[in-house]
Each structure stands twice: as structure tokens, then as C-alpha cells.
Scaffold this active site. Structure first.
Site, PDB file in Angstrom:
ATOM      1  N   TYR A   1     -14.035 -15.162  25.498  1.00  0.00           N
ATOM      2  CA  TYR A   1     -13.847 -16.480  26.100  1.00  0.00           C
ATOM      3  C   TYR A   1     -12.559 -16.478  26.910  1.00  0.00           C
ATOM      4  O   TYR A   1     -11.518 -16.034  26.427  1.00  0.00           O
ATOM      5  CB  TYR A   1     -13.767 -17.531  24.987  1.00  0.00           C
ATOM      6  CG  TYR A   1     -13.576 -18.951  25.468  1.00  0.00           C
ATOM      7  CD1 TYR A   1     -14.544 -19.590  26.240  1.00  0.00           C
ATOM      8  CD2 TYR A   1     -12.428 -19.678  25.133  1.00  0.00           C
ATOM      9  CE1 TYR A   1     -14.365 -20.904  26.662  1.00  0.00           C
ATOM     10  CE2 TYR A   1     -12.249 -20.997  25.541  1.00  0.00           C
ATOM     11  CZ  TYR A   1     -13.221 -21.599  26.307  1.00  0.00           C
ATOM     12  OH  TYR A   1     -13.052 -22.902  26.720  1.00  0.00           O
TER      13      TYR A   1
ATOM     14  N   ASP B   1      -6.385 -10.899  28.637  1.00  0.00           N
ATOM     15  CA  ASP B   1      -6.267 -12.314  28.280  1.00  0.00           C
ATOM     16  C   ASP B   1      -5.642 -12.347  26.890  1.00  0.00           C
ATOM     17  O   ASP B   1      -6.309 -12.148  25.881  1.00  0.00           O
ATOM     18  CB  ASP B   1      -7.653 -12.977  28.288  1.00  0.00           C
ATOM     19  CG  ASP B   1      -7.585 -14.438  27.853  1.00  0.00           C
ATOM     20  OD1 ASP B   1      -6.505 -14.866  27.389  1.00  0.00           O
ATOM     21  OD2 ASP B   1      -8.606 -15.136  27.974  1.00  0.00           O
TER      22      ASP B   1
ATOM     23  N   LYS C   1      -1.253 -20.942  24.043  1.00  0.00           N
ATOM     24  CA  LYS C   1      -1.085 -21.165  22.602  1.00  0.00           C
ATOM     25  C   LYS C   1       0.362 -20.996  22.117  1.00  0.00           C
ATOM     26  O   LYS C   1       1.161 -21.913  22.268  1.00  0.00           O
ATOM     27  CB  LYS C   1      -2.060 -20.281  21.827  1.00  0.00           C
ATOM     28  CG  LYS C   1      -3.535 -20.601  22.213  1.00  0.00           C
ATOM     29  CD  LYS C   1      -4.533 -19.933  21.307  1.00  0.00           C
ATOM     30  CE  LYS C   1      -5.959 -20.055  21.824  1.00  0.00           C
ATOM     31  NZ  LYS C   1      -6.688 -21.225  21.430  1.00  0.00           N
TER      32      LYS C   1
END
Ligand SMILES: Cc1ncc(COP(=O)(O)O)c(C=O)c1O
Length: 432
Positions: free
Chosen positions: A149, A244, A272
Site C-alpha cells: 500500500y 516506501d 507516521k
């Protein structure tokens, strides 16, 4: 199904009311517990390793707001720093010293990053990095991996892992075919498939983007040689390699997966942890590539709230806390204790299971495994995971509400928390 052993009246009332106000009653889909059944609990407050819901129940938390809370929720030093920053205002929309401080910290920590641009989410970071990949190489196609994702931008909504898988939507309606036509996919850990894509699309592939350790198809590690192989293939074909690290950055090592595995990509996305619980994303990499980003170069990308002083403050303080000696050793030790315990108890109680951890990221699949990719992960008994999840919730343990999500620990989790969690695991697994 509703909770049977804990009182969740207020959670149920709040979630019922939310149905009329927000699609599915939530601001982000996986929170709705669709894949585990039952209703979500509604949070009232978080502190350290714990959550309290609106009915007053306390839980040990292994989601950590999906990753940012690596120092524990509401860490007092982060909160104090935020109070001080708040006094000076919430958003400048202009350069501020704090951006330089966090940028330097990120550049010092993450090997591939020579320059960085702050944005507001992981989605934004990945979206922007894709534009940059294409601009730099003057090519349009990209390769991503099944189950990875990279946020919800159109061109990444192809075989996009947990959230999408949870809803049973292989691709989302509303995504133009023309957009995803340039997105090629391969199974994770399958170098031959990547090689074949490069052969079939000679001089057309801008780059390869991946979660170097997958967290969005459950927890899946790269096989020996996989990341090295991608580095070689991309170089051979004049394409870029993008890690990523929105999830793995500052979590599986201070310098992320690239430090852990010793592979340096051309570009990296972050999010995050670097926002310490406030909305932040970032992308960065080689100076020659990043120099193409506006206003230094022609690749447009902008943001009203990007680099805002509150998010920068929470990020700086969080990284400072992570720099203390022994941090990652502690995270690795307690997480391994948890991950080993999960698999061992599953096996002792007769459930096919496999799992593992790297530093503060872990996973458990209800399948014998081994799990090398998303197809393997999908062999898991998701109905059993749903019952397991509910049983744990009723015993005060909050796990990610999907078989296809990694779990997260923090510096606030104690040995006692892990032991209490494993006792609950044994209790639930014995009765599954
Ligand atoms: C690896 C990865 N990339 C990108 C994203 C998107 O980040 P955000 O939810 O901040 O938009 C996520 C979110 O979970 C992620 O795990």
C-alpha cells in the site's frame, strides 16, 4: 456481533450515530472493523501503551495510531514541546526554523536522503514521489508489488493490500483505467517477475516502489537477495528504486529498512513516526532528483499546512527520544518476546500459524506459511483471525482489526504488558 464480556454501550451509541454522519461511521475505512466483525470501540484517550474507550475500558494497544506512537502515546516530552510550540501559533505557511531541524535529522538518519520535502501524509508523499520519478526519468510506467500500500492516490490503487483487501475491492471504482494502466504489478519477493516486466517494457519503466518490509498485507519480510536484486535491476534499466518507508522508517531501525538491509534506494517516502502523532509525510532522496521539485525545479508540489510548526515539533521530539541509547535494542527485545509467544502459543493450542518481527513491527498469520507474498498471506484463516481479534479485545488487548495488518509496539510497552498479552493469547487461542 457485540462485545459479550465488556460493557461497550457508549461505543455502540457513538458508532451508530456516526453512521449517519460519515461514510461507514469513520474517517478511514479499516477502523470500522469490517474484516473482523463486530463494532469498533470508540476511543476516549490514549497514554503510553494504553487506550481508554468511552465506556472506561482500558486496553493494551498494539496499533499505536497505525505507527506514529513509537515512543508511547502522549509522551510527556512530546506533549510539553507541543504546548510550547502552540503558544507561538499553529501554522505559519512560511519558512520556519523547525523545518530545518527536522530536515537535518531526517537527512542524517536516512542514508538515501540528501534533500527532503515535508508534506502532510504518507499518501501525499507517495503521490509526489511518483510524479518526481516520472519527471526525472521521462518515463511513465512504474512497478509496485501485490499487497503493498502506498496511500490512496489513483495510480497506486492496484492490488493495494490491507484496507482495500479488507473491503474486497481489488481496485476502487472511480480510478480511471488510463491511470492504472501505467502501474505494473509483481508478487513481492519475485525477482524473476520484475525482470520479466523490465524486459517486456524496455526503457518505459520509471521505477520500482515497494514497502521494503511489507506491513499492509500482514507482516512480510524480504527474502535474502530480493532488495539487492531490485537495486541491481533498476540500475541496469535506468530506473529509480523507491522505498516506501512510511511504516518502516524510524521503526525497524533509526535509519529505516535501508539501514537494516544495507540497500540504498534513490528516493524514500516517510510518514507516521516522523510526525510524532501529528499529520506529516515526507519524501526525499538524491540531490540531483530532489532538485527537480518546485521551486528549485519544474516538478510542481505544494501544501498549505506542510512543514507546520506543531507537526515539526512532535517529529523532532520523537526522533530525539528515539536517539537515546538502547532504544532499538529495547524495542527489538520486547517485540520479539511478543512475536515468539504468539507463534508458540498458536502452535501449542493447535492452530496453524506463522509470524515474526523486526524491531518494533510484528505479525501473525493463521496459516502454516511460510508467507513470502500476498498470495501466501491470503491462505490465512481470516474467520479465525476475526474470532481471535474479538476475544483479545474482550480481554483488554487492542490489535489491528485485520489479518492483513502488521502490529506495532512502542517504548512504553513493558515486559508485564507483553506477559499479560500472551496470557490473553493463550486464553483466547485455547477456546478458538
Ligand atoms: C507503507 C505505507 N505507505 C503509505 C501510507 C499512506 O499513509 P497515510 O495514511 O498517512 O496517507 C501508509 C499508511 O498506512 C503505509 O503504510
Amino acid at each position: 456481533m457485540v462485545n459479550t464480556t465488556i460493557k461497550t454501550t457508549k461505543s455502540q451509541e457513538t458508532f451508530a450515530a456516526a453512521q449517519h454522519l460519515m461514510p461507514g461511521g469513520v474517517s478511514s475505512p479499516v477502523r470500522a472493523f469490517k474484516s473482523v466483525g463486530g463494532q469498533p470501540i470508540v476511543f476516549d484517550r490514549v497514554n503510553g501503551a494504553y487506550i481508554w474507550d468511552v465506556d472506561g475500558n482500558q486496553y493494551i494497544d498494539y496499533v499505536g495510531s497505525w505507527g506514529p506512537a513509537i515512543c508511547g502515546h502522549a509522551h510527556p516530552e512530546v506533549i510539553t514541546a507541543l504546548h510550547t510550540a502552540l503558544e507561538k501559533g499553529t501554522s505559519f505557511g512560511a519558512p520556519c526554523v523547525l523545518e530545518n531541524v527536522l530536515a537535518e535529522m531526517v537527512i542524517d538518519a536516512v542514508k538515501s536522503i540528501e534533500m527532503v520535502r515535508f508534506v502532510n501524509s504518507g499518501t501525499e508523499a507517495c503521490m509526489a514521489v511518483l510524479r518526481l520519478m516520472r519527471a526525472f526519468t521521462n518515463r511513465e510506467k512504474i512497478i509496485k508489488f501485490e499487497g503493498c500500500y502506498h496511500g490512496h492516490a489513483d495510480m497506486f490503487l492496484v492490488k493495494a493490500g490491507s484496507g482495500v483487501a479488507t473491503l474486497g475491492l481489488p481496485d476502487s471504482p472511480g480510478v480511471p483505467k488510463a491511470v492504472t494502466r501505467s502501474t505494473l504489478t509483481a508478487p513481492f519477493n519475485d525477482l524473476e517477475a520484475v525482470k520479466a516486466l523490465f524486459e517486456e517494457n524496455r526503457d518505459e519503466i520509471a521505477g520500482v516502489i515497494l514497502e521494503p518490509v511489507v506491513g499492509n498485507a500482514g507482516f512480510i519480510t524480504p527474502d535474502a537477495g530480493f532488495l539487492e536484486g531490485l537495486r541491481e535491476l533498476t540500475q541496469e534499466h535506468g530506473a529509480l528504486l523507491v522505498f516506501d518507508e512510511v511504516m518502516t522508517g524510524f521503526r525497524i531501525a533509526y535509519g529505516g529498512a535501508q539501514e537494516k538491509f544495507g540497500i540504498t534506494p534513490d528516493l524514500t517516502t516517510l510518514g507516521k513516526v516522523i510526525g510524532g502523532g501529528l499529520p506529516v509525510g515526507a519524501y526525499g532522496g538524491r540531490r540531483d532528483i530532489m532538485s527537480m521539485v518546485a521551486p528549485a525545479g519544474p516538478v510542481y508540489q505544494a501544501g498549505t499546512l506542510s512543514g507546520n510548526p506543531l507537526a515539526m515539533t512532535a517529529g523532532i521530539k520523537t526522533l530525539e527520544l528515539l536517539q537515546k541509547p538502547g532504544t532499538y535494542e529495547y524495542l527489538a527485545r520486547i517485540t520479539q518476546k511478543l512475536a515468539d509467544g504468539l507463534v508458540q502459543i498458536a502452535q501449542e493450542t493447535g492452530h496453524p500459524a506463522c509470524g515474526g518481527n523486526i524491531s518494533a513491527m510484528f505479525g501473525l498469520f493463521f496459516t502454516d506459511g511460510p508467507v513470502h507474498n500476498y498470495e501466501d498471506a491470503k491462505k490465512s484463516d481470516t474467520a479465525k483471525f476475526g474470532r481471535f481479534h474479538r476475544g483479545m479485545l474482550e480481554r483488554g488487548i487492542y490489535l489491528a482489526p485485520s489479518q492483513f495488518e502488521a502490529g506495532f509496539t512502542s517504548l512504553a510497552h513493558t515486559d508485564e504488558d507483553i506477559e499479560q498479552t500472551l496470557a490473553a493469547v493463550r486464553d483466547v487461542m485455547s477456546s478458538l
